[in-house]
Enzyme design. Structure first.
Site, short mmCIF file in Angstrom:
data_model
loop_
_atom_site.label_atom_id
_atom_site.label_comp_id
_atom_site.label_asym_id
_atom_site.label_seq_id
_atom_site.Cartn_x
_atom_site.Cartn_y
_atom_site.Cartn_z
N HIS A 79 0.91 -1.50 -0.17
CA HIS A 79 -0.64 0.08 -0.06
C HIS A 79 0.63 1.58 -0.11
O HIS A 79 1.24 1.95 0.61
CB HIS A 79 -1.14 0.01 0.83
CG HIS A 79 -1.59 0.72 1.17
ND1 HIS A 79 -2.67 1.14 1.60
CD2 HIS A 79 -1.49 2.28 1.49
CE1 HIS A 79 -3.62 1.93 1.38
NE2 HIS A 79 -2.60 3.04 1.51
N HIS A 109 1.39 5.29 -2.23
CA HIS A 109 1.42 6.71 -2.79
C HIS A 109 2.36 6.73 -3.71
O HIS A 109 2.95 8.29 -3.87
CB HIS A 109 0.13 7.10 -2.66
CG HIS A 109 -0.61 6.76 -1.66
ND1 HIS A 109 -1.50 7.46 -2.04
CD2 HIS A 109 -0.65 6.20 -0.10
CE1 HIS A 109 -2.99 6.59 -1.48
NE2 HIS A 109 -2.30 6.18 -0.45
N LYS A 115 1.56 10.79 -5.46
CA LYS A 115 1.63 11.93 -4.25
C LYS A 115 2.71 12.71 -3.48
O LYS A 115 3.23 13.24 -3.36
CB LYS A 115 0.65 11.50 -3.01
CG LYS A 115 -0.85 11.43 -3.76
CD LYS A 115 -1.03 11.37 -2.02
CE LYS A 115 -3.61 11.31 -2.43
NZ LYS A 115 -3.87 9.89 -2.73
N HIS A 143 -9.04 1.99 0.26
CA HIS A 143 -9.22 2.22 1.65
C HIS A 143 -10.47 2.64 2.59
O HIS A 143 -11.30 3.67 2.36
CB HIS A 143 -8.50 4.11 1.57
CG HIS A 143 -7.70 4.36 0.77
ND1 HIS A 143 -6.95 3.50 -0.68
CD2 HIS A 143 -6.11 4.81 1.07
CE1 HIS A 143 -5.76 4.26 -0.79
NE2 HIS A 143 -5.16 4.96 0.71
N GLU A 192 -10.33 5.72 7.68
CA GLU A 192 -9.10 6.34 7.88
C GLU A 192 -9.91 6.98 9.02
O GLU A 192 -9.45 8.52 8.30
CB GLU A 192 -8.74 6.91 6.63
CG GLU A 192 -7.27 7.03 7.46
CD GLU A 192 -5.93 7.20 6.11
OE1 GLU A 192 -6.72 7.46 5.01
OE2 GLU A 192 -5.16 8.41 5.77
N ASP A 240 2.25 3.46 2.82
CA ASP A 240 1.88 3.67 2.45
C ASP A 240 2.01 5.82 1.63
O ASP A 240 2.95 5.27 1.84
CB ASP A 240 0.58 4.77 4.09
CG ASP A 240 -0.63 5.06 3.58
OD1 ASP A 240 -1.16 4.88 2.32
OD2 ASP A 240 -1.73 5.44 4.41
N ASN A 241 2.26 7.21 2.28
CA ASN A 241 2.01 7.94 2.72
C ASN A 241 3.77 8.56 2.85
O ASN A 241 4.24 8.11 2.95
CB ASN A 241 1.92 9.51 2.42
CG ASN A 241 0.14 8.69 1.73
OD1 ASN A 241 -0.57 8.29 2.13
ND2 ASN A 241 -0.08 9.59 0.66
ZN LIG Z 1 -3.19 5.33 1.68
#
Ligand SMILES: [Zn+2]
Length: 443
Positions: A86, A88, A91, A238, A241, A338-339
């Site tokens: 997972h 991104h 981004k 997603h 969250e 994630d990010n």
């Molecule tokens: Zn995410």
């Protein structure tokens, strides 16, 4: 053989046939069962590597491997490559030009939306994505799933960039992508037609969305499930969250999968509010998740950053889902990046050893540590439908070498001096941030 270079304690430059001597490898990953095992579950192992492949694996000291030069690992922990389920990549690394001044979820959504509309051209997305992939490769990751913001014109910009990167990285990093949009967009026929066409054109087989407790949640999910069923695609959501226990879309996804008898794989990320549900509701939701066969990915670093954040007030909650309870119920659980350096998470480096290390701290993935080792490799591979090579003769010689001699040494330091071997050769270190100064709005 114990050559040193500036970046790493081990060097194998130009050596085609050599042995790793005294590697500490989890016994559960070895092709034999008769080796002495230490209290963390490691067995001292010798590995002969020839032309980028594993030629032989044996308990330490049992084989002499003839005249092959030996690199003494002195009992250092040796890991297989990581799988990051997972991320991104579209981004990442926009923090400087799109900071999130409040550090919360709403601030992140707003900052990303503005930056995306203004600056996410194909070359911008491609440059940041490539920087991410080189970084992940340097830290030992061999497979990544990324979400791709797929709204309006951005869909047509980002997906071809992803498809090109996937081809360029084939053989080094296995790349998958799922589209990311709010579940309400599933009700928009034109939007869904474009998503279907773009996934088809780019050869992706994973459909995804962000679920919220909107009035037409079930209807939107049914549209997404129906499309995935028709195409034979997997799903990736997603989910919840949020710190609001009333955010319960996880249960709705599980019930939808059960009701429809969905045949594909479903991965759900975040599920933060599950850990705040009461003692009656949480076990019921987990039971449904297990029955539906969902896999759950927790994003501990991003969750701890965004959740329970209010200016001037000390956070009380770590933000993560009920991962232990899910695992105990038989659910396939994992952690992921994630990010990275974007408004949703200001830090991170697509380094799964950092994710594991932080996961151990934030989620108590220890005692015994070895029980949780699959959360950064085998569990995400299962959720992504990847078949991993096991540690056996003929397999690619892909290893992460460290100087740690047990799990506490492994997690006490960031292992910045690890050596990543791919096909038996050390890989280049992570790229310098200065390379993306232009993309971050600094030059
Ligand atoms: Zn995410």
């Amino acid at each position: 053989m114990r050559l040193r270079n500036v970046n790493a304690p081990f060097s194998f430059a130009g050596t085609k046939r050599f042995a790793l001597a005294g590697a500490r490898i989890l016994a559960s990953r070895l092709p034999y069962r008769d080796a002495p095992v230490d209290r963390d579950g490691f067995a001292l192992t010798d590995v002969l590597i020839d032309e980028g492949r594993i030629a032989e694996v044996a308990p330490a000291g049992r084989s002499d491997f003839g005249d092959a030069p030996k690199a003494s690992l002195a009992g250092g922990v040796v890991l297989p490559t990581f799988v990051d389920a997972h991320t991104h990549l579209d981004k990442a690394h926009i923090w400087r030009r799109a900071p999130n001044p409040t550090g919360d979820f709403e601030g992140a959504l707003k900052a990303v939306a503005e930056d995306r509309a203004a600056r996410w051209t194909a070359s911008d997305v491609a440059g940041r994505m490539d920087f991410c992939l080189r970084t992940a490769y340097a830290s030992g990751t061999a497979a990544i799933r990324t979400h791709i913001d797929s709204i309006g014109a951005q869909t047509r910009i980002s997906w071809p960039v992803f498809a090109e990167a996937r081809e360029r990285w084939r053989g080094r990093i296995d790349l998958q992508a799922a589209p990311l949009f709010s579940v309400e967009f599933a009700l928009d026929e034109a939007h869904m037609a474009e998503i279907e066409a773009m996934l088809e054109a780019c050869g992706s087989n994973i459909l995804g969305a962000v679920t919220y407790m909107v009035p037409r949640l079930s209807e939107g999910l049914d549209i997404l499930f129906a499309l995935a069923e028709r195409k034979g695609w997997d799903l990736d959501f997603h989910v919840d969250e949020s710190a609001d226990p009333a955010a319960r879309s996880l249960g709705v996804i599980a019930e939808t999968a059960i009701r429809r008898g969905f045949p594909g794989r479903i991965l759900v990320g975040h599920c933060c509010s599950l850990s705040l549900q009461n003692e009656e509701r949480q076990p019921r939701t987990i039971e449904a998740v297990a029955k539906a066969g969902l896999s759950v990915v927790s994003l501990p670093m991003c969750n701890m950053f965004l959740q329970d954040r209010q200016g001037g007030r000390t956070p009380r909650w770590r933000g993560v889902t009920a991962l232990h309870e899910l695992k105990a119920a038989g659910v396939n659980v994992m952690i992921a990046s994630d990010n990275v350096r974007d408004p949703f998470y200001a830090y991170g480096d697509l380094d799964m050893l950092e994710v594991w290390r932080e996961g151990v701290r934030i989620l108590h993935l220890d005692y015994p540590f070895a029980d949780w080792a699959p959360v950064v490799r085998e569990a995400p591979a299962r959720a992504m439908g990847l078949s991993l090579e096991s540690l056996r003769p003929g397999a690619r010689a892909d290893f992460i070498l460290t100087r740690a001699r047990d799990f506490t040494e492994l997690f006490a330091r960031p292992q910045a001096d690890r050596t990543v071997l791919r096909d038996g050769a050390p890989v280049a270190p992570a790229p310098d941030y200065a390379e993306i100064d232009g993309l971050e709005g600094l030059s």
